[in-house]
Write an enzyme that holds these catalytic residues in place. Structure first.
Site, PDB file in Angstrom:
ATOM      1  N   HIS A   1     -23.781 -33.819  19.163  1.00 37.06           N
ATOM      2  CA  HIS A   1     -24.099 -33.859  20.596  1.00 37.06           C
ATOM      3  C   HIS A   1     -24.443 -35.296  21.015  1.00 37.06           C
ATOM      4  O   HIS A   1     -24.015 -35.767  22.066  1.00 37.06           O
ATOM      5  CB  HIS A   1     -25.301 -32.969  20.909  1.00 37.06           C
ATOM      6  CG  HIS A   1     -25.107 -31.515  20.585  1.00 37.06           C
ATOM      7  ND1 HIS A   1     -25.803 -30.874  19.590  1.00 37.06           N
ATOM      8  CD2 HIS A   1     -24.299 -30.574  21.136  1.00 37.06           C
ATOM      9  CE1 HIS A   1     -25.438 -29.606  19.536  1.00 37.06           C
ATOM     10  NE2 HIS A   1     -24.516 -29.397  20.462  1.00 37.06           N
TER      11      HIS A   1
ATOM     12  N   GLY B   1     -16.356 -31.864  22.154  1.00 38.62           N
ATOM     13  CA  GLY B   1     -16.113 -32.273  20.779  1.00 38.62           C
ATOM     14  C   GLY B   1     -14.847 -31.648  20.209  1.00 38.62           C
ATOM     15  O   GLY B   1     -14.547 -30.466  20.448  1.00 38.62           O
ATOM     16  N   GLN B   2     -14.130 -32.433  19.416  1.00 38.31           N
ATOM     17  CA  GLN B   2     -12.935 -31.948  18.711  1.00 38.31           C
ATOM     18  C   GLN B   2     -13.304 -30.876  17.692  1.00 38.31           C
ATOM     19  O   GLN B   2     -12.459 -30.104  17.253  1.00 38.31           O
ATOM     20  CB  GLN B   2     -12.231 -33.136  18.046  1.00 38.31           C
ATOM     21  CG  GLN B   2     -10.981 -32.800  17.259  1.00 38.31           C
ATOM     22  CD  GLN B   2      -9.860 -32.233  18.122  1.00 38.31           C
ATOM     23  OE1 GLN B   2      -9.862 -32.394  19.343  1.00 38.31           O
ATOM     24  NE2 GLN B   2      -8.914 -31.559  17.498  1.00 38.31           N
ATOM     25  N   LYS B   3     -14.584 -30.813  17.328  1.00 38.17           N
ATOM     26  CA  LYS B   3     -15.070 -29.755  16.426  1.00 38.17           C
ATOM     27  C   LYS B   3     -14.605 -28.378  16.923  1.00 38.17           C
ATOM     28  O   LYS B   3     -14.217 -27.522  16.147  1.00 38.17           O
ATOM     29  CB  LYS B   3     -16.596 -29.840  16.370  1.00 38.17           C
ATOM     30  CG  LYS B   3     -17.308 -28.620  15.851  1.00 38.17           C
ATOM     31  CD  LYS B   3     -17.351 -28.641  14.361  1.00 38.17           C
ATOM     32  CE  LYS B   3     -18.012 -27.437  13.745  1.00 38.17           C
ATOM     33  NZ  LYS B   3     -18.747 -26.569  14.605  1.00 38.17           N
TER      34      LYS B   3
ATOM     35  N   SER C   1     -23.162 -28.829  13.080  1.00 33.39           N
ATOM     36  CA  SER C   1     -23.142 -27.650  13.940  1.00 33.39           C
ATOM     37  C   SER C   1     -24.564 -27.128  14.050  1.00 33.39           C
ATOM     38  O   SER C   1     -25.318 -27.178  13.077  1.00 33.39           O
ATOM     39  CB  SER C   1     -22.254 -26.565  13.318  1.00 33.39           C
ATOM     40  OG  SER C   1     -22.503 -25.310  13.931  1.00 33.39           O
TER      41      SER C   1
ATOM     42  N   ARG D   1     -25.261 -24.202  14.079  1.00 36.23           N
ATOM     43  CA  ARG D   1     -25.300 -23.035  13.202  1.00 36.23           C
ATOM     44  C   ARG D   1     -25.553 -23.407  11.735  1.00 36.23           C
ATOM     45  O   ARG D   1     -25.872 -22.532  10.932  1.00 36.23           O
ATOM     46  CB  ARG D   1     -24.008 -22.222  13.326  1.00 36.23           C
ATOM     47  CG  ARG D   1     -23.900 -21.513  14.671  1.00 36.23           C
ATOM     48  CD  ARG D   1     -22.746 -20.508  14.721  1.00 36.23           C
ATOM     49  NE  ARG D   1     -22.848 -19.631  15.863  1.00 36.23           N
ATOM     50  CZ  ARG D   1     -22.194 -19.788  17.024  1.00 36.23           C
ATOM     51  NH1 ARG D   1     -21.380 -20.814  17.194  1.00 36.23           N
ATOM     52  NH2 ARG D   1     -22.355 -18.930  18.021  1.00 36.23           N
TER      53      ARG D   1
END
Ligand code: AMP
Length: 286
Positions: free
Chosen positions: A37, A147-149, A185, A187
């Site tokens: 982020h 984000g490309q994530k 992440s 998570r």
């Protein structure tokens, strides 16, 4: 940094900034902020006069058996982190502010939402497209940063913004990883030590695919097989999907020609993680 909880106040802030001739960079998030982020905030600050961030854990994008209730929430820590990187305003709307009684509208992007995470998580991208449309209408940014994530999310939102003539640009930021390769992440906080170790198989298998691609391997079947074999060495890894599609159109292909995306979703215990790699290009390369 201004903390804003209502749509009316957010609109007022945006009006003032626009009145002062400032361009607005917008970073929507679900909070539990990490370096991924931070990178988006940083890029937004480089490109725009002011940065607006939002934190909203959007119930509409979670399935009934997903982690909405458990999703990590840390407004105070997040506010500190956002302020530290120069975010001018942090929008923290409550669920009732975004979806008041009588709310009845959804935004559906067709086609590319039928596969990958859209297939595993029915309704997920409808929730994402709806909340991002609302946030765009509230914040009216010049540039929004993603984000490309979340590679499929980027494609869905770019399609939506183009189709609905939204007057903004979408900038994509490469995946930020831990030193050992794990993609950051919110998570990741769910993982215990063994799961955290096992989760390295995601970036490891992508690195293997990248290496094989560099060595000339172009068969989608073979690339998928290599990844599946690497992942299956981890007994804790439960595969949701391993796919290779042409990119950015997400078409099925037998051979990689031009760009392709390798996209993975794997569970480690109760935690579902995603990661991806673009082959044959520079955008978001591992
Ligand atoms: P989230 O809070 O998980 O919804 O993510 C908010 C934004 O941060 C999305 O555009 C994500 O794609 C982006 N993001 C999350 N993790 C990463 C990461 N590791 N690298 C780059 N961007 C990320």
């Amino acid at each position: 940094m201004k903390i804003i909880e209502t749509i009316a106040e957010m609109r007022q802030f945006v009006r003032e900034q626009r009145g002062a001739g400032k361009t607005i960079g917008f970073v929507p998030t679900m909070g539990a902020l990490h370096q991924g982020h931070q990178e988006l905030f940083h890029k937004a600050g480089e490109r725009c006069d002011i940065v607006v961030a939002s934190i909203f854990v959007n119930p509409m994008q979670f399935g009934v058996n997903e982690d909405l209730a458990a999703y990590p929430r840390d407004s105070e820590g997040d506010a500190r982190k956002a302020a530290a990187v120069g975010v001018a305003a942090l929008f923290l709307p409550r669920v009732e502010e975004m979806y008041p009684t009588g709310y009845a509208t959804q935004v559906d992007v067709l086609g590319i939402t039928d596969l990958l995470c859209g297939k595993s998580r029915p309704g997920h991208f409808r929730g994402v497209a709806t909340v991002v449309t609302k946030l765009f209408n509230i914040v009216q940014p010049d540039v929004a940063f993603f984000g490309q994530k979340d590679a499929q999310q980027v494609l869905v939102l770019k399609r939506m913004a183009a189709d609905l003539n939204m007057a903004l640009e979408i900038e994509v930021v490469p995946i930020v990883r831990e030193a050992d390769g794990l993609a950051l992440s919110s998570r990741n906080a769910y993982l215990n030590a063994k799961e955290r170790q096992a989760a390295l198989s995601l970036s490891r298998s992508l690195a293997l695919a990248k290496q094989e691609f560099a060595a000339g391997r172009r068969s989608v079947q073979e690339l998928k097989q290599l990844i599946l074999e690497e992942l299956s060495k981890e007994t804790l890894a439960v595969i949701d999907y391993v796919e290779v599609y042409s990119y950015p159109d997400l078409a099925k292909t037998e051979t990689v020609a031009g760009q392709a995306i390798v996209a993975l979703a794997v569970r480690f215990g109760a935690t579902r993680l995603i990661d991806n790699l673009i082959l044959g290009g520079t955008e978001g390369c591992y």
